[in-house]
Scaffold this motif. Sequence first.
Motif, PDB file in Angstrom:
ATOM      1  N   MET A   1      25.800  36.201  28.755  1.00  0.00           N
ATOM      2  CA  MET A   1      26.431  35.106  29.472  1.00  0.00           C
ATOM      3  C   MET A   1      25.493  34.683  30.594  1.00  0.00           C
ATOM      4  O   MET A   1      25.077  35.503  31.398  1.00  0.00           O
ATOM      5  CB  MET A   1      27.776  35.596  30.030  1.00  0.00           C
ATOM      6  N   ASN A   2      25.176  33.385  30.656  1.00  0.00           N
ATOM      7  CA  ASN A   2      24.310  32.909  31.721  1.00  0.00           C
ATOM      8  C   ASN A   2      25.135  32.648  32.992  1.00  0.00           C
ATOM      9  O   ASN A   2      26.359  32.708  32.971  1.00  0.00           O
ATOM     10  CB  ASN A   2      23.517  31.669  31.289  1.00  0.00           C
ATOM     11  N   THR A   3      24.443  32.350  34.079  1.00  0.00           N
ATOM     12  CA  THR A   3      25.114  32.178  35.368  1.00  0.00           C
ATOM     13  C   THR A   3      26.103  31.018  35.347  1.00  0.00           C
ATOM     14  O   THR A   3      27.207  31.129  35.891  1.00  0.00           O
ATOM     15  CB  THR A   3      24.072  31.965  36.484  1.00  0.00           C
ATOM     16  N   GLN A   4      25.738  29.910  34.719  1.00  0.00           N
ATOM     17  CA  GLN A   4      26.640  28.755  34.681  1.00  0.00           C
ATOM     18  C   GLN A   4      27.947  29.105  33.959  1.00  0.00           C
ATOM     19  O   GLN A   4      29.028  28.802  34.449  1.00  0.00           O
ATOM     20  CB  GLN A   4      25.958  27.576  33.997  1.00  0.00           C
ATOM     21  N   LYS A   5      27.852  29.766  32.831  1.00  0.00           N
ATOM     22  CA  LYS A   5      29.053  30.156  32.092  1.00  0.00           C
ATOM     23  C   LYS A   5      29.853  31.192  32.869  1.00  0.00           C
ATOM     24  O   LYS A   5      31.080  31.174  32.859  1.00  0.00           O
ATOM     25  CB  LYS A   5      28.696  30.681  30.707  1.00  0.00           C
ATOM     26  N   ALA A   6      29.145  32.089  33.540  1.00  0.00           N
ATOM     27  CA  ALA A   6      29.824  33.118  34.338  1.00  0.00           C
ATOM     28  C   ALA A   6      30.606  32.479  35.483  1.00  0.00           C
ATOM     29  O   ALA A   6      31.760  32.847  35.739  1.00  0.00           O
ATOM     30  CB  ALA A   6      28.812  34.128  34.865  1.00  0.00           C
ATOM     31  N   LEU A   7      29.991  31.523  36.166  1.00  0.00           N
ATOM     32  CA  LEU A   7      30.682  30.843  37.262  1.00  0.00           C
ATOM     33  C   LEU A   7      31.900  30.079  36.741  1.00  0.00           C
ATOM     34  O   LEU A   7      32.970  30.126  37.344  1.00  0.00           O
ATOM     35  CB  LEU A   7      29.732  29.894  37.999  1.00  0.00           C
ATOM     36  N   ALA A   8      31.740  29.404  35.625  1.00  0.00           N
ATOM     37  CA  ALA A   8      32.864  28.666  35.034  1.00  0.00           C
ATOM     38  C   ALA A   8      33.995  29.610  34.650  1.00  0.00           C
ATOM     39  O   ALA A   8      35.171  29.335  34.905  1.00  0.00           O
ATOM     40  CB  ALA A   8      32.389  27.870  33.819  1.00  0.00           C
ATOM     41  N   GLU A   9      33.651  30.744  34.063  1.00  0.00           N
ATOM     42  CA  GLU A   9      34.655  31.720  33.637  1.00  0.00           C
ATOM     43  C   GLU A   9      35.372  32.312  34.852  1.00  0.00           C
ATOM     44  O   GLU A   9      36.592  32.468  34.861  1.00  0.00           O
ATOM     45  CB  GLU A   9      33.970  32.821  32.818  1.00  0.00           C
ATOM     46  N   PHE A  10      34.611  32.631  35.885  1.00  0.00           N
ATOM     47  CA  PHE A  10      35.189  33.196  37.104  1.00  0.00           C
ATOM     48  C   PHE A  10      36.093  32.183  37.800  1.00  0.00           C
ATOM     49  O   PHE A  10      37.228  32.490  38.167  1.00  0.00           O
ATOM     50  CB  PHE A  10      34.077  33.644  38.057  1.00  0.00           C
ATOM     51  N   ILE A  11      35.603  30.979  37.970  1.00  0.00           N
ATOM     52  CA  ILE A  11      36.336  29.975  38.735  1.00  0.00           C
ATOM     53  C   ILE A  11      37.616  29.537  38.032  1.00  0.00           C
ATOM     54  O   ILE A  11      38.610  29.243  38.681  1.00  0.00           O
ATOM     55  CB  ILE A  11      35.418  28.778  39.072  1.00  0.00           C
ATOM     56  N   THR A  12      37.614  29.533  36.718  1.00  0.00           N
ATOM     57  CA  THR A  12      38.807  29.131  35.977  1.00  0.00           C
ATOM     58  C   THR A  12      39.719  30.309  35.654  1.00  0.00           C
ATOM     59  O   THR A  12      40.737  30.130  34.988  1.00  0.00           O
ATOM     60  CB  THR A  12      38.428  28.416  34.663  1.00  0.00           C
ATOM     61  N   PHE A  13      39.380  31.503  36.128  1.00  0.00           N
ATOM     62  CA  PHE A  13      40.132  32.712  35.807  1.00  0.00           C
ATOM     63  C   PHE A  13      40.264  32.860  34.294  1.00  0.00           C
ATOM     64  O   PHE A  13      41.335  33.111  33.759  1.00  0.00           O
ATOM     65  CB  PHE A  13      41.519  32.714  36.468  1.00  0.00           C
ATOM     66  N   GLY A  14      39.123  32.700  33.619  1.00  0.00           N
ATOM     67  CA  GLY A  14      39.087  32.795  32.171  1.00  0.00           C
ATOM     68  C   GLY A  14      39.266  34.217  31.667  1.00  0.00           C
ATOM     69  O   GLY A  14      39.293  35.184  32.436  1.00  0.00           O
ATOM     70  N   GLU A  15      39.377  34.344  30.346  1.00  0.00           N
ATOM     71  CA  GLU A  15      39.606  35.649  29.715  1.00  0.00           C
ATOM     72  C   GLU A  15      38.453  36.621  29.925  1.00  0.00           C
ATOM     73  O   GLU A  15      38.667  37.832  29.951  1.00  0.00           O
ATOM     74  CB  GLU A  15      39.849  35.466  28.214  1.00  0.00           C
ATOM     75  N   ARG A  16      37.239  36.112  30.071  1.00  0.00           N
ATOM     76  CA  ARG A  16      36.066  36.986  30.246  1.00  0.00           C
ATOM     77  C   ARG A  16      35.654  37.071  31.718  1.00  0.00           C
ATOM     78  O   ARG A  16      34.492  37.276  32.042  1.00  0.00           O
ATOM     79  CB  ARG A  16      34.920  36.470  29.385  1.00  0.00           C
ATOM     80  N   ARG A  17      36.613  36.969  32.592  1.00  0.00           N
ATOM     81  CA  ARG A  17      36.358  36.964  34.042  1.00  0.00           C
ATOM     82  C   ARG A  17      35.652  38.234  34.508  1.00  0.00           C
ATOM     83  O   ARG A  17      34.744  38.175  35.329  1.00  0.00           O
ATOM     84  CB  ARG A  17      37.676  36.775  34.786  1.00  0.00           C
ATOM     85  N   ASP A  18      36.065  39.387  33.979  1.00  0.00           N
ATOM     86  CA  ASP A  18      35.425  40.639  34.392  1.00  0.00           C
ATOM     87  C   ASP A  18      33.949  40.671  34.013  1.00  0.00           C
ATOM     88  O   ASP A  18      33.111  41.116  34.801  1.00  0.00           O
ATOM     89  CB  ASP A  18      36.166  41.842  33.797  1.00  0.00           C
ATOM     90  N   ASP A  19      33.621  40.189  32.825  1.00  0.00           N
ATOM     91  CA  ASP A  19      32.214  40.099  32.417  1.00  0.00           C
ATOM     92  C   ASP A  19      31.466  39.133  33.332  1.00  0.00           C
ATOM     93  O   ASP A  19      30.316  39.377  33.700  1.00  0.00           O
ATOM     94  CB  ASP A  19      32.099  39.605  30.968  1.00  0.00           C
ATOM     95  N   ALA A  20      32.125  38.049  33.678  1.00  0.00           N
ATOM     96  CA  ALA A  20      31.506  37.041  34.535  1.00  0.00           C
ATOM     97  C   ALA A  20      31.185  37.609  35.916  1.00  0.00           C
ATOM     98  O   ALA A  20      30.132  37.309  36.486  1.00  0.00           O
ATOM     99  CB  ALA A  20      32.423  35.830  34.661  1.00  0.00           C
ATOM    100  N   ILE A  21      32.065  38.426  36.433  1.00  0.00           N
ATOM    101  CA  ILE A  21      31.847  39.010  37.764  1.00  0.00           C
ATOM    102  C   ILE A  21      30.553  39.818  37.798  1.00  0.00           C
ATOM    103  O   ILE A  21      29.773  39.709  38.746  1.00  0.00           O
ATOM    104  CB  ILE A  21      33.059  39.855  38.201  1.00  0.00           C
ATOM    105  N   SER A  22      30.290  40.602  36.760  1.00  0.00           N
ATOM    106  CA  SER A  22      29.060  41.406  36.747  1.00  0.00           C
ATOM    107  C   SER A  22      27.827  40.513  36.699  1.00  0.00           C
ATOM    108  O   SER A  22      26.804  40.829  37.310  1.00  0.00           O
ATOM    109  CB  SER A  22      29.072  42.414  35.598  1.00  0.00           C
ATOM    110  N   VAL A  23      27.895  39.383  36.018  1.00  0.00           N
ATOM    111  CA  VAL A  23      26.774  38.439  35.991  1.00  0.00           C
ATOM    112  C   VAL A  23      26.597  37.802  37.367  1.00  0.00           C
ATOM    113  O   VAL A  23      25.483  37.704  37.884  1.00  0.00           O
ATOM    114  CB  VAL A  23      26.988  37.352  34.906  1.00  0.00           C
ATOM    115  N   ILE A  24      27.691  37.385  37.973  1.00  0.00           N
ATOM    116  CA  ILE A  24      27.636  36.726  39.285  1.00  0.00           C
ATOM    117  C   ILE A  24      27.081  37.663  40.347  1.00  0.00           C
ATOM    118  O   ILE A  24      26.254  37.272  41.172  1.00  0.00           O
ATOM    119  CB  ILE A  24      29.030  36.201  39.672  1.00  0.00           C
ATOM    120  N   VAL A  25      27.507  38.899  40.316  1.00  0.00           N
ATOM    121  CA  VAL A  25      27.048  39.877  41.306  1.00  0.00           C
ATOM    122  C   VAL A  25      25.542  40.111  41.180  1.00  0.00           C
ATOM    123  O   VAL A  25      24.860  40.351  42.179  1.00  0.00           O
ATOM    124  CB  VAL A  25      27.827  41.205  41.146  1.00  0.00           C
ATOM    125  N   SER A  26      25.020  40.006  39.978  1.00  0.00           N
ATOM    126  CA  SER A  26      23.599  40.289  39.763  1.00  0.00           C
ATOM    127  C   SER A  26      22.704  39.065  39.939  1.00  0.00           C
ATOM    128  O   SER A  26      21.494  39.163  39.798  1.00  0.00           O
ATOM    129  CB  SER A  26      23.385  40.889  38.369  1.00  0.00           C
TER     130      SER A  26
END
Length: 108
Positions: A1-26
């Motif tokens: 998951m790239n940063t753009q998809k991770a941000l979108a997933e996090f901001i929309t409280f998507g199903e893969r939010r936990d995966d997105a958080i690890s991308v965002i943190v890194s």
Amino acid sequence: MNTQKALAEFITFGERRDDAISVIVSTPANSQNIIYTLTTTVLIDVLERCLNNEIDLDDLELWANVIESRDDINCSEHDGVIYALSNSEQMGELSHKKLAQLVALVKI
């Protein structure tokens, strides 16, 4: 998951939010480029989901803190709302009543 998809997933409280958080943190938060723009539609959806108890108030506050702290997220249209959600020390503790008032203001 790239940063753009991770941000979108996090901001929309998507199903893969936990995966997105690890991308965002890194990834660095001080990008020179805007990768995601917080739209009114997404903001209202998240706030209404919180009002419907699908999203916890504490999670919403963390969400707003992340948005406020990242330079690669454009939230300029909703700076006041994000500030209110992320700064309970200055704005008072977040409640469903305050959240309903914010939703009403955003919808104007």
